[in-house]
Each structure stands twice: as structure tokens, then as C-alpha cells.
Scaffold this motif. Structure first.
Motif, PDB file in Angstrom:
ATOM      1  N   ASP A 135       0.902  -1.399  -0.122  1.00  0.00           N
ATOM      2  CA  ASP A 135      -0.081   0.073  -0.246  1.00  0.00           C
ATOM      3  C   ASP A 135       0.647   1.551  -0.102  1.00  0.00           C
ATOM      4  OD1 ASP A 135       1.178  -0.085   2.813  1.00  0.00           O
ATOM      5  OD2 ASP A 135      -1.043  -0.095   3.302  1.00  0.00           O
ATOM      6  N   GLU A 136       2.261   1.527  -0.670  1.00  0.00           N
ATOM      7  CA  GLU A 136       2.848   2.522  -0.646  1.00  0.00           C
ATOM      8  C   GLU A 136       3.456   2.838  -2.200  1.00  0.00           C
ATOM      9  OE1 GLU A 136       4.937   1.566   3.780  1.00  0.00           O
ATOM     10  OE2 GLU A 136       5.645   1.049   1.984  1.00  0.00           O
ATOM     11  N   ILE A 137       3.462   3.999  -2.265  1.00  0.00           N
ATOM     12  CA  ILE A 137       4.738   4.338  -3.634  1.00  0.00           C
ATOM     13  C   ILE A 137       5.652   4.769  -3.361  1.00  0.00           C
ATOM     14  CG2 ILE A 137       4.665   5.151  -5.809  1.00  0.00           C
ATOM     15  CD1 ILE A 137       1.329   4.147  -5.963  1.00  0.00           C
ATOM     16  N   VAL A 138       6.900   4.695  -4.030  1.00  0.00           N
ATOM     17  CA  VAL A 138       8.026   5.324  -3.317  1.00  0.00           C
ATOM     18  C   VAL A 138       7.672   6.834  -4.714  1.00  0.00           C
ATOM     19  CG1 VAL A 138      11.028   5.855  -3.429  1.00  0.00           C
ATOM     20  CG2 VAL A 138       9.453   4.073  -2.767  1.00  0.00           C
ATOM     21  N   ILE A 139       7.846   8.156  -3.863  1.00  0.00           N
ATOM     22  CA  ILE A 139       7.898   8.902  -5.077  1.00  0.00           C
ATOM     23  C   ILE A 139       8.427  10.634  -4.959  1.00  0.00           C
ATOM     24  CG2 ILE A 139       5.159   8.506  -5.642  1.00  0.00           C
ATOM     25  CD1 ILE A 139       4.329  11.105  -4.252  1.00  0.00           C
ATOM     26  N   SER A 140       8.858  11.003  -6.146  1.00  0.00           N
ATOM     27  CA  SER A 140      10.098  12.074  -5.809  1.00  0.00           C
ATOM     28  C   SER A 140       8.971  13.038  -7.080  1.00  0.00           C
ATOM     29  CB  SER A 140      11.261  11.734  -6.207  1.00  0.00           C
ATOM     30  OG  SER A 140      11.949  12.797  -6.707  1.00  0.00           O
ATOM     31  N   SER A 141       8.790  14.432  -6.632  1.00  0.00           N
ATOM     32  CA  SER A 141       8.373  15.344  -7.581  1.00  0.00           C
ATOM     33  C   SER A 141       9.726  16.071  -8.724  1.00  0.00           C
ATOM     34  CB  SER A 141       7.690  16.222  -7.187  1.00  0.00           C
ATOM     35  OG  SER A 141       6.508  15.759  -6.210  1.00  0.00           O
ATOM     36  N   VAL A 142      10.526  15.808  -7.809  1.00  0.00           N
ATOM     37  CA  VAL A 142      11.508  16.571  -8.850  1.00  0.00           C
ATOM     38  C   VAL A 142      12.102  15.334 -10.104  1.00  0.00           C
ATOM     39  CG1 VAL A 142      14.272  16.826  -8.319  1.00  0.00           C
ATOM     40  CG2 VAL A 142      12.838  17.667  -6.980  1.00  0.00           C
ATOM     41  N   THR A 143      12.491  14.390 -10.041  1.00  0.00           N
ATOM     42  CA  THR A 143      12.588  13.226 -10.507  1.00  0.00           C
ATOM     43  C   THR A 143      11.805  12.305 -11.971  1.00  0.00           C
ATOM     44  OG1 THR A 143      12.817  11.084  -9.147  1.00  0.00           O
ATOM     45  CG2 THR A 143      15.160  12.393  -9.752  1.00  0.00           C
ATOM     46  N   ARG A 144      10.274  12.458 -10.608  1.00  0.00           N
ATOM     47  CA  ARG A 144       9.277  12.141 -11.652  1.00  0.00           C
ATOM     48  C   ARG A 144       9.199  10.395 -10.789  1.00  0.00           C
ATOM     49  NH1 ARG A 144       5.030  14.350 -13.593  1.00  0.00           N
ATOM     50  NH2 ARG A 144       4.608  11.894 -14.840  1.00  0.00           N
ATOM     51  N   GLN A 145       9.821   9.959 -10.331  1.00  0.00           N
ATOM     52  CA  GLN A 145      10.043   8.898  -9.750  1.00  0.00           C
ATOM     53  C   GLN A 145       8.207   8.259  -9.076  1.00  0.00           C
ATOM     54  OE1 GLN A 145      12.906   7.756  -7.260  1.00  0.00           O
ATOM     55  NE2 GLN A 145      12.252   5.076  -6.778  1.00  0.00           N
TER      56      GLN A 145
END
Length: 437
Positions: free
Chosen positions: A337-347
């Protein structure tokens, strides 16, 4: 039938290859004679010259004539498919208006005449309005089903059930001493109870239809400076929310409408959740928590594992934790129930968009029953449920009360399709249509 004839462009504004000028009413024959030299045969397209009041040519066009009552409005309808240049459209409209008895149509005037002439009920008219405004495949499918009578058919079945039960109740009133089959009241009560359960189920499912029309509601929650505004800007692909290093920048809810996987999604950026002595920020936090409770999906954005406990009370089964700022934070492997994200790299952004789209699609497909798409539908059904409750709770000997409540229930449902008490909704409904529809 109306005594005057209306005219308006039935296609979009601006230059185009073809524009459609639509007329409806008794003066169509006169317009055909004045502009075309006569009407084409019904339902046959003819290439014609369109003339102005002085007999000078305006355009070469296709003309289609539909003889009443075999037309969209139930009246005589004439359509002129002219070239879509502004001058052609303007001069053709002016030539139509020069004919006595012709006037410009107001928004929704053609559809209103179709309703008044029995060519469609109110739910079909609302479905048509939604179809014109549809942005996604889900909205189109829902609107088309309603326009083709799915909801009207269901409402009519509800009314027939009430009328059958009303006949049983009135049998007890009109023929109390007759040798009628036993159990009339019991049979009526069984129908009423089953119908009440069905109506309640439709009400419980009504938010599904609202979500298809207005958007599946997603709320991003988290502490100040967690990156909520940056995330919503990435989802919107524009600067929808102000991004600042100063905590508490977002104080009110920012809603962004996006289309993901063919579904309209309303994503909300909310005030950072923390204890604040600032009156305005505190109000924003209160609104953020309320919006989170009302949402279809909550995204809990974290910048540290310890933050989970601060707003875990808002999360529900199926909600998603976002492990944010992955460009500078080394998160462990994400759970189910988790997602690793980054708004900088769009990961993680593509994964998040796919998850939201899937949830919205699953929600829309949850039921095949025709939905209650409008607030007025829901209000009418609630009134009917209340009347059925009174009928079910009435004393066994009070057949008159049962009959009256059943009449009220049938009347409430009749307002959905326009059978009764509809004048107060006509102006509001058809004013929302575009001109020419």
C-alpha cells in the motif's frame, strides 16, 4: 405545438468546414420557400442554393426537412448544412429571421420542445445535456444510457410497483365487506418493503454517478512542506498550486481536474496537517481533514516514517501511503500500500497515476444499475423512501393513510421523469443547454 419558429446554429462556433442551422416550428415551410425556393422531400438531403431576402445567393448547402411529428422536437424541423464561415452563418441566420414568425432560440429551446411534445422525458433530456458535455468515455457511456431511457425505465418500474400496492390498499378501503382474496394488505406491505430496500440501495450507490460526472475525488494529505503542492502540479502538468519553502503556504483546498485512464479525477491539495495557532491556517487544516474524510481515495504523503501516526486516523483501507522526496530520502522497499515518489525526478508518478485511474475505473464499474445522476433525482427518491416508511409503519387498520403515502411516493418518483410538478425545474434544466440544442 408552438406558434412560433426558432432558429439557431446547432454546431460549434468559429470557422469550420460545415455549420448546421436548425429551425423548428410551423414557419419551416415559409423559410424553405423564401431561402430555397421550396422544401426538399422529408428525410432526403438535397443540394440547394440559399438566398438572402433580396434573392442574392448566400451559399450552396445541403437541406434536410423532417415533417412533424417525425423529428427531434416533434415539430417541423429544417436543417441547413452551410459552409462554416462566419459570414455565411451570419447571413443565413439573418435570412431565416427575416421570415415572419421566426426568432432566435434560447439555450435548450429545441430540447425543451422535444420534452413538451413527448419526444423525451426529463431524464433523457438530462442525459442529452451530459452527453454534449462528456469529456471521458465513462461520462459518455453513462450519459448515453440515461438518454436512451435506462433510468426512466427503472423509475417507471418503481412507480408500477407502488401503483400495484396502492390498488391493494384501496381494495381494503373501497370494499371492506366484500369477499376479497385474503392478505391484500400483507401483499402490499411485502412489495413496499422490497421497493424501499431497492430505492435505498440506489441512494447508497448515487455517489458513483456523481463521481463519473464530476470526478473521482482524491485528496493528498501530509505535513507542511511534505511536497503536496509539487505533487499536484506534477499530476496536473501545470502550476496549479503555489510551491514555497515556507510552511503553511497552502491554507485552503486547491482542486485540480485531470483525466486519467479515461476517467475524470478531482485531485485536492490541502493545508499541511499540524497544530497551528494561526486562525486562518487552523481553519484550512479543519477543511483539509473534512475533505479527506469525504474523499474516495486518500494519499498520505510522508517525509519520515514517524509521520504516519499523525494522520493515520484519516486513512482508510485501500488508501495509499506515498514515500515522498525520494530524490533525497533513502526509503526502504515500498509495501503493498505504498509508492516511493519524487516530484523532482518523477519517480513513481506513472505508477501513482495508473493506481488512481484503476481505482476510479473500478468504482465506476461497481454497478450496472442506471444511476441517479442528479441531486434532484436523489431528493425525489429520498422523499419516496420517507413516504414508504410511513406506509410501512402505519397501523394495520389505517388503509387510508397507507394509500395516501403510496400516492405521495408515486408522485415523488414521477417528478424524476417529469410526469408531475415539473414546471419549477424546466427553466433551470434547459437553461444549462448550449444554444441550438
Amino acid at each position: 405545438m408552438s406558434t412560433h419558429t426558432i432558429v439557431a446554429p446547432a454546431s460549434g462556433p468559429g470557422p469550420a468546414g460545415v455549420s448546421i442551422i436548425r429551425l423548428s416550428g410551423p414557419a419551416c415551410a415559409a423559410v424553405g420557400m423564401a431561402l430555397l425556393g421550396g422544401l426538399p422531400p422529408p428525410r432526403q438531403a438535397r443540394l440547394v442554393r440559399v438566398l438572402d431576402p433580396d434573392g442574392a445567393p448566400i451559399d450552396r448547402a445541403l437541406a434536410l426537412f423532417f415533417k412533424a411529428p417525425h423529428s427531434f422536437t416533434g415539430e417541423d424541423v429544417l436543417e441547413l448544412h452551410v459552409h462554416g464561415g462566419p459570414a455565411v452563418v451570419r447571413d443565413t441566420l439573418a435570412a431565416c429571421l427575416a421570415v415572419e414568425g421566426v426568432r432566435l432560440a434560447e439555450p435548450g429551446a429545441f430540447s425543451r420542445r422535444a420534452f413538451q411534445n413527448g419526444k423525451m422525458d426529463l431524464t433523457a433530456a438530462e442525459g442529452l445535456a451530459d452527453l454534449v458535455e462528456a469529456e471521458t468515455a465513462a461520462q459518455r457511456k453513462q450519459a448515453l444510457r440515461q438518454m436512451e431511457g435506462a433510468l426512466a425505465g427503472e423509475v417507471e418500474r418503481w412507480r408500477e410497483t407502488i401503483i400495484d400496492s396502492l390498488a391493494d390498499a384501496e381494495g381494503d378501503i373501497d370494499f371492506p365487506d366484500e369477499d376479497l382474496p385474503p392478505g391484500l394488505s400483507l401483499r402490499a406491505r411485502e412489495r413496499i418493503a422490497a421497493l424501499r430496500a431497492s430505492l435505498t440501495g440506489f441512494l447508497d450507490d448515487s455517489r458513483r454517478a456523481e463521481r463519473v460526472r464530476s470526478g473521482f475525488q482524491v485528496v493528498i494529505i501530509g505535513r507542511p512542506n511534505a511536497g503536496k503542492s509539487s505533487l499536484i502540479n506534477q499530476l496536473a502538468q501545470r502550476d496549479a498550486a503555489i510551491v514555497s519553502a515556507k510552511p503553511g503556504t497552502t491554507r485552503d483546498i486547491v482542486d485540480v481536474r485531470v483525466v486519467l485512464g479515461g476517467m475524470v479525477v478531482l485531485v485536492s491539495d490541502t493545508a499541511g496537517l499540524r497544530t497551528s495557532q494561526d486562525e486562518i491556517e487552523a481553519e484550512g487544516i479543519r477543511r483539509a481533514r473534512q475533505r479527506a474524510l469525504d474523499a474516495d481515495l486518500r494519499l498520505g504523503l510522508l517525509t519520515h516514517e514517524d509521520e504516519r501516526a499523525e494522520f493515520a486516523d484519516l486513512m482508510r483501507p485501500g488508501d495509499v501511503w506515498l514515500l515522498g522526496q525520494a530524490d533525497r530520502i533513502a526509503w526502504p522497499a515500498a509495501g503493498s500500500d505504498e509508492i516511493v515518489i519524487s516530484s523532482v525526478t518523477r519517480q513513481g508518478l506513472v505508477q501513482l497515476e495508473e493506481l488512481i485511474a484503476t481505482r476510479a475505473q473500478q468504482d465506476a464499474a461497481r454497478s450496472e444499475a442506471p444511476p441517479l445522476t442528479r441531486l434532484r433525482h436523489q431528493e425525489a427518491v429520498r422523499e419516496a423512501v420517507s413516504a414508504l416508511d410511513r406506509a410501512l409503519n402505519a397501523p394495520a387498520e389505517a388503509a387510508e393513510l397507507v394509500a395516501e403515502d403510496l400516492r405521495l411516493a408515486a408522485r415523488s418518483l414521477g417528478r424524476i421523469t417529469g410526469r408531475v410538478d415539473i414546471e419549477d425545474v424546466l427553466d433551470r434544466l434547459f437553461s444549462q443547454f448550449c444554444i441550438g440544442k
